[in-house]
Scaffold this motif. Structure first.
Motif, PDB file in Angstrom:
ATOM      1  N   MET A 265     -57.881 -23.613  49.518  1.00  0.00           N
ATOM      2  CA  MET A 265     -58.024 -23.062  50.569  1.00  0.00           C
ATOM      3  C   MET A 265     -57.639 -21.481  50.513  1.00  0.00           C
ATOM      4  O   MET A 265     -58.020 -20.711  52.088  1.00  0.00           O
ATOM      5  CB  MET A 265     -57.699 -24.255  51.132  1.00  0.00           C
ATOM      6  CG  MET A 265     -58.027 -26.181  51.349  1.00  0.00           C
ATOM      7  SD  MET A 265     -58.047 -26.552  52.676  1.00  0.00           S
ATOM      8  CE  MET A 265     -56.093 -26.528  52.953  1.00  0.00           C
ATOM      9  N   ALA A 266     -56.448 -20.987  50.539  1.00  0.00           N
ATOM     10  CA  ALA A 266     -55.942 -19.827  50.968  1.00  0.00           C
ATOM     11  C   ALA A 266     -56.734 -18.759  50.249  1.00  0.00           C
ATOM     12  O   ALA A 266     -56.532 -17.457  50.418  1.00  0.00           O
ATOM     13  CB  ALA A 266     -54.793 -19.434  51.325  1.00  0.00           C
TER      14      ALA A 266
ATOM     15  N   ILE B 122     -66.744 -32.121  41.451  1.00  0.00           N
ATOM     16  CA  ILE B 122     -65.750 -31.904  42.345  1.00  0.00           C
ATOM     17  C   ILE B 122     -65.119 -32.597  43.576  1.00  0.00           C
ATOM     18  O   ILE B 122     -64.512 -33.412  43.898  1.00  0.00           O
ATOM     19  CB  ILE B 122     -64.646 -30.985  42.037  1.00  0.00           C
ATOM     20  CG1 ILE B 122     -63.192 -30.992  41.958  1.00  0.00           C
ATOM     21  CG2 ILE B 122     -65.327 -30.293  42.555  1.00  0.00           C
ATOM     22  CD1 ILE B 122     -63.062 -29.271  41.945  1.00  0.00           C
ATOM     23  N   LEU B 123     -66.227 -32.389  44.470  1.00  0.00           N
ATOM     24  CA  LEU B 123     -66.638 -32.538  45.933  1.00  0.00           C
ATOM     25  C   LEU B 123     -66.428 -34.593  45.951  1.00  0.00           C
ATOM     26  O   LEU B 123     -65.747 -35.644  46.430  1.00  0.00           O
ATOM     27  CB  LEU B 123     -67.559 -32.344  45.788  1.00  0.00           C
ATOM     28  CG  LEU B 123     -67.251 -31.317  47.100  1.00  0.00           C
ATOM     29  CD1 LEU B 123     -67.121 -30.072  46.634  1.00  0.00           C
ATOM     30  CD2 LEU B 123     -68.607 -30.606  48.421  1.00  0.00           C
ATOM     31  N   GLY B 124     -67.122 -35.242  44.135  1.00  0.00           N
ATOM     32  CA  GLY B 124     -67.129 -36.557  44.520  1.00  0.00           C
ATOM     33  C   GLY B 124     -68.785 -36.712  45.359  1.00  0.00           C
ATOM     34  O   GLY B 124     -68.605 -38.104  45.979  1.00  0.00           O
ATOM     35  N   VAL B 125     -69.734 -35.787  45.150  1.00  0.00           N
ATOM     36  CA  VAL B 125     -70.954 -36.140  46.419  1.00  0.00           C
ATOM     37  C   VAL B 125     -71.498 -38.121  44.851  1.00  0.00           C
ATOM     38  O   VAL B 125     -71.492 -37.492  43.670  1.00  0.00           O
ATOM     39  CB  VAL B 125     -71.494 -35.384  46.556  1.00  0.00           C
ATOM     40  CG1 VAL B 125     -72.959 -35.475  46.446  1.00  0.00           C
ATOM     41  CG2 VAL B 125     -70.989 -34.373  47.215  1.00  0.00           C
TER      42      VAL B 125
ATOM     43  N   LEU C  40     -59.373 -32.026  51.591  1.00  0.00           N
ATOM     44  CA  LEU C  40     -58.782 -30.635  51.420  1.00  0.00           C
ATOM     45  C   LEU C  40     -60.179 -29.752  50.233  1.00  0.00           C
ATOM     46  O   LEU C  40     -60.441 -29.077  50.086  1.00  0.00           O
ATOM     47  CB  LEU C  40     -57.736 -30.700  50.588  1.00  0.00           C
ATOM     48  CG  LEU C  40     -57.089 -31.333  52.385  1.00  0.00           C
ATOM     49  CD1 LEU C  40     -55.307 -30.779  51.501  1.00  0.00           C
ATOM     50  CD2 LEU C  40     -56.700 -30.537  53.333  1.00  0.00           C
ATOM     51  N   THR C  41     -60.173 -30.789  48.805  1.00  0.00           N
ATOM     52  CA  THR C  41     -61.478 -30.381  48.127  1.00  0.00           C
ATOM     53  C   THR C  41     -63.007 -30.316  48.254  1.00  0.00           C
ATOM     54  O   THR C  41     -62.944 -28.889  47.731  1.00  0.00           O
ATOM     55  CB  THR C  41     -60.534 -31.021  46.878  1.00  0.00           C
ATOM     56  OG1 THR C  41     -59.871 -31.987  46.542  1.00  0.00           O
ATOM     57  CG2 THR C  41     -61.456 -31.054  45.621  1.00  0.00           C
ATOM     58  N   ALA C  42     -63.007 -30.596  49.521  1.00  0.00           N
ATOM     59  CA  ALA C  42     -63.862 -30.649  49.451  1.00  0.00           C
ATOM     60  C   ALA C  42     -64.606 -29.210  50.677  1.00  0.00           C
ATOM     61  O   ALA C  42     -65.022 -27.977  49.910  1.00  0.00           O
ATOM     62  CB  ALA C  42     -64.739 -31.313  50.189  1.00  0.00           C
TER      63      ALA C  42
ATOM     64  N   VAL D 283     -64.984 -35.704  53.105  1.00  0.00           N
ATOM     65  CA  VAL D 283     -65.642 -34.866  51.684  1.00  0.00           C
ATOM     66  C   VAL D 283     -66.688 -34.026  53.124  1.00  0.00           C
ATOM     67  O   VAL D 283     -67.337 -32.354  53.013  1.00  0.00           O
ATOM     68  CB  VAL D 283     -66.463 -35.622  50.280  1.00  0.00           C
ATOM     69  CG1 VAL D 283     -67.027 -34.519  49.998  1.00  0.00           C
ATOM     70  CG2 VAL D 283     -65.253 -35.741  49.380  1.00  0.00           C
ATOM     71  N   ALA D 284     -67.697 -34.486  53.430  1.00  0.00           N
ATOM     72  CA  ALA D 284     -68.803 -34.259  54.509  1.00  0.00           C
ATOM     73  C   ALA D 284     -68.040 -33.426  55.343  1.00  0.00           C
ATOM     74  O   ALA D 284     -68.456 -32.079  55.821  1.00  0.00           O
ATOM     75  CB  ALA D 284     -69.888 -35.117  54.952  1.00  0.00           C
ATOM     76  N   ILE D 285     -66.893 -33.544  56.247  1.00  0.00           N
ATOM     77  CA  ILE D 285     -66.387 -32.422  57.116  1.00  0.00           C
ATOM     78  C   ILE D 285     -65.857 -31.576  56.650  1.00  0.00           C
ATOM     79  O   ILE D 285     -66.400 -30.131  56.749  1.00  0.00           O
ATOM     80  CB  ILE D 285     -65.273 -33.354  57.934  1.00  0.00           C
ATOM     81  CG1 ILE D 285     -66.092 -35.071  58.480  1.00  0.00           C
ATOM     82  CG2 ILE D 285     -64.948 -32.654  58.873  1.00  0.00           C
ATOM     83  CD1 ILE D 285     -64.498 -35.786  59.102  1.00  0.00           C
TER      84      ILE D 285
END
Lengths: 626, 99
Positions: A298-299, A387-390, A427-429, A514-516
């Motif tokens: 994330m950083a 990777i998001l898992g959508v 977090l991945t999303a 994931v959406a958030i």
């Protein structure tokens, strides 16, 4: 075809040697030969796979005896290959993704004067990786294990004229050696317990050994896996390993080599099945790493380092799944496979972006690249959705299964591991969307000399193929439990267990998180202006940006005491051991100096000495002393 | 005459010979000292032979004479060689073997 699997290793290895030995003469066509060798390996692998598909599930395990490696008295060690659904899965992944990345490298390394050597190293890697997955004993696996480590070192340091790249290569090498010690210890323990290192013997006799021994073996194997797969606490090398050319990052440090640790755990399923403690530690390591990697991701502003953190995190998922036991093994490999596709695809996308942007890696200098690089944008986008898992993209099918499996069990474990996996998905999303939006959307923040353009076909074709895999592979393999059934001869049949939360609830929660995550990233990095220099970081960002101060911790806990211990030992060596040796020498020298005085060269003094000595002897005899 | 007197005489001769070897620089004189010591030993051997009434000592004396003759040949040759090389027969002159 199954008996020809030795060609899988021999062909790339031969090609690698030819490319190194022929030198400049091969410069003109060397890269095509490297590609051909990799393609040939893929063809053999695919042939073996098709033949295996035609067999019954029970007879899919095929042993190929190569030669007697060590023959001494009662101990005979054979070198052989084990072709079974698990190893053939890896063979297909390594050769297919490997071949695509060879093709990509033809374009990516076009202007590099050492392209031939690059292909030699890539071929070497392919050969070593295939040896690793095809070996029928831990000893032969270790040869491949070290081989991929060597190839990884050579390729990370491929541009070693830059000192920090050479340092990164050394770091990867050293940290990997720490893990290798774990594998050596595991082999030692196994040899003591079973008297053999071949998979067949070891797995057949796991029941005869105490659980304590199995736990020790399992933990030693885990140390090996954490080293190779960049898992906590040996994860520090992967971020720096991004110093290597991007195709290397895609092949070795995303799709194949770093997943060898997961392979090792799944291959040793028979051992881990009987030791719950070791399995619990594996799962804990996976859970810690998946959160840690996600937070680091994330950083990071460096596109490759963010992807590296993501790789760490995704392998954390696989480790977690492998640590769950029989219900997780197949999903670990499933996620490994889909991850191999979408992460390699995204790395190639990142390489394509860098190719068009003068090797810029700072995402704050990208933005709005979707118009300049349409193919890269679309292929990267598919990887991002995966990777998001959508649903219905690949990652959804594999990651969702892992999250569900993590919720299975009794007591505190399903809640801890399940929530870790669930939060990790959110977090991945966030970090992947951040990366995606910063690179391809928003306003252009290019440096003045950047003229982004789409890459040549040699680079776009592999990206397109991998993005198709990112899109469809998960769905294809999950339909009708194709993949889990295929792996069943190796991982064993897993009874279906109900998770502590209902499956639709877990799925819904995952998608909401994931959406958030993605939405938050859109507001922060897609819609809003992204400053070209990083704003003053908050404490949390600071910690994440510095990889949780892993390097400082390593330096304080291992390096400095290690240096001190070494210095003390060197001092003790110089003072005591060397002192004793040198003291003996100088003592004898002094004695010689003293005796030298009697060697005066004066004949008469010799005569006097003789006389005195004889008189002394006679006196002694007469007085009865002697 | 008491044969033990010859032993005393041999001791005195040996002492003179040893003194000549140790104290004189001239190689010829030192060499004569060596001869004197050998002959003192011979005299002692013969005297002991007489005291014990056995022949062994006298036989030994002949051996010593033969060895002494051989030694004279070699010793004089060395002295001549030394003189040719250095124009001196001082025993203190050659000290090449000093350690």
């Amino acid at each position: 075809m199954l008996d020809l699997t030795w060609l899988l290793i021999a062909v790339p290895l031969a090609s690698s040697l030819v490319l190194i030995l022929l030198g400049k003469r091969a410069d003109a066509w060397g890269h095509w030969m490297g590609l051909a060798a990799s393609t040939a390996a893929f063809v053999v692998g695919a042939g073996a796979f098709l033949q295996m598909l035609g067999l019954d599930a029970e007879s899919r395990e095929h042993a190929v005896h190569l030669f007697t490696w060590i023959s001494g008295g009662e101990l005979t060690v054979d070198a052989g290959l084990l072709v079974d659904p698990l190893s053939i899965t890896f063979v297909l992944l390594v050769t297919f993704v490997g071949t695509l990345i060879h093709l990509y490298s033809v374009g990516y390394m076009e202007h590099d004067p050492r392209r031939r050597i690059f292909f030699a190293y890539l071929n070497l890697f392919v050969a070593a990786m295939l040896l690793l997955v095809l070996a029928d004993s831990y000893l032969l696996l270790f040869v491949g294990w070290e081989g991929v480590g060597l190839a990884s070192y050579l390729l990370i340091g491929f541009w070693n004229h830059k000192p920090e790249y050479a340092t990164a290569a050394n770091k990867a090498f050293v940290v990997n050696r720490v893990g290798d010690v774990g594998l050596i210890v595991a082999m030692g323990l196994m040899f003591a317990a079973f008297g053999s290192l071949s998979f067949e013997t070891v797995f057949a006799h796991v029941g005869d050994v105490s659980t304590g021994q199995l736990t020790a073996i399992g933990l030693a194997l885990l140390v090996a896996a954490t080293g190779k797969s960049a898992q906590f606490p040996l994860q520090s090398w992967l971020g720096d390993a991004m110093a290597g050319p991007t195709p290397v990052s895609a092949l070795i440090h995303a799709a194949t080599m770093v997943t060898a640790g997961v392979y090792l755990i799944v291959r040793s399923a028979a051992i881990f099945d009987l030791t719950e403690t070791a399995r619990l530690v594996v799962a804990a390591v996976g859970a810690i790493t998946l959160l840690m990697g996600a937070i680091i991701g994330m950083a990071k502003d460096d596109i490759k380092k963010a992807l590296a953190a993501s790789t760490m995190s995704q392998i954390g998922y696989m480790m977690l799944a492998a640590g769950l036991g029989p219900i997780g093994y197949a999903f670990a490999i499933f996620h490994l496979l889909t991850h191999g596709f979408f992460k390699a695809g995204m790395f190639l996308g990142a390489g394509s972006v860098m190719h068009g942007m003068n090797d810029q890696v700072d995402m704050r200098r990208f933005g709005a690249l979707r118009t300049a690089m349409v193919v890269t944008w679309v292929t990267f986008g598919l990887g991002w959705l995966a990777i998001l898992g959508v649903p219905p993209f690949s990652g959804f099918w594999s990651k969702d299964k892992i999250i569900e499996s993590a919720f299975v069990g009794e007591g505190w474990q399903p809640w801890v591991f399940g929530l870790a996996a669930l939060i990790g998905a959110g977090l991945t999303a966030y970090y992947m969307s951040r990366l995606f939006f910063m690179t391809f959307h928003g306003k252009a923040r290019w440096t003045d000399d950047a003229h982004p353009h789409e890459s040549p076909w040699t680079m776009t074709v592999p990206m397109i193929v991998l993005s198709v895999g990112s899109g469809l592979l998960g769905w294809f393999l999950a339909t009708g439990d194709r993949f889990t059934t295929w792996l069943e001869p190796v991982t064993g049949h897993a009874e279906h267990h109900e998770p502590v939360l209902a499956v639709p609830v877990i799925m819904a929660l995952t998608l909401v998180l994931v959406a958030i995550g993605a939405g938050l990233a859109w507001f922060q990095y897609g819609r809003a202006e992204v400053p070209t220099t990083a704003p003053a970081p908050s404490l949390g960002t600071m910690v994440a940006r510095n990889d949780f101060y892993q390097d400082s911790v390593n330096r304080a806990v291992f390096q400095r005491p290690g240096t001190h211990a070494t210095r003390t030992l060197v001092y003790a060596d110089a003072a005591l051991v060397d002192g004793a040796v040198n003291g003996t020498g100088s003592g004898l020298l002094k004695l010689g100096e003293f005796l030298r005085r009697f060697q005066s060269g004066q004949v008469r003094s010799y005569a006097a000495l003789i006389l005195i000595a004889v008189a002394g002897l006679i006196a002694a005899v007469v007085l009865g002393v002697l | 005459m008491n044969p033990i007197a010859f032993v005393y005489l041999a001791t005195v001769l040996f002492g003179i010979g040893a003194a000549a070897v140790l104290l004189r620089r001239n190689a010829i004189i030192a060499f004569m000292g060596v001869e004197l010591m050998l002959n003192a030993a011979n005299l002692a051997l013969v005297a002991f032979s007489r005291i014990h009434g056995e022949i062994d000592g006298q036989v030994m004396a002949f051996f010593v004479m033969v060895v002494a003759a051989a030694e004279v040949v070699v010793g004089l040759a060395i002295i001549i060689a030394l003189f040719r090389a250095r124009q001196t027969i001082s025993l203190d002159e050659p000290a090449e073997l000093k350690g």
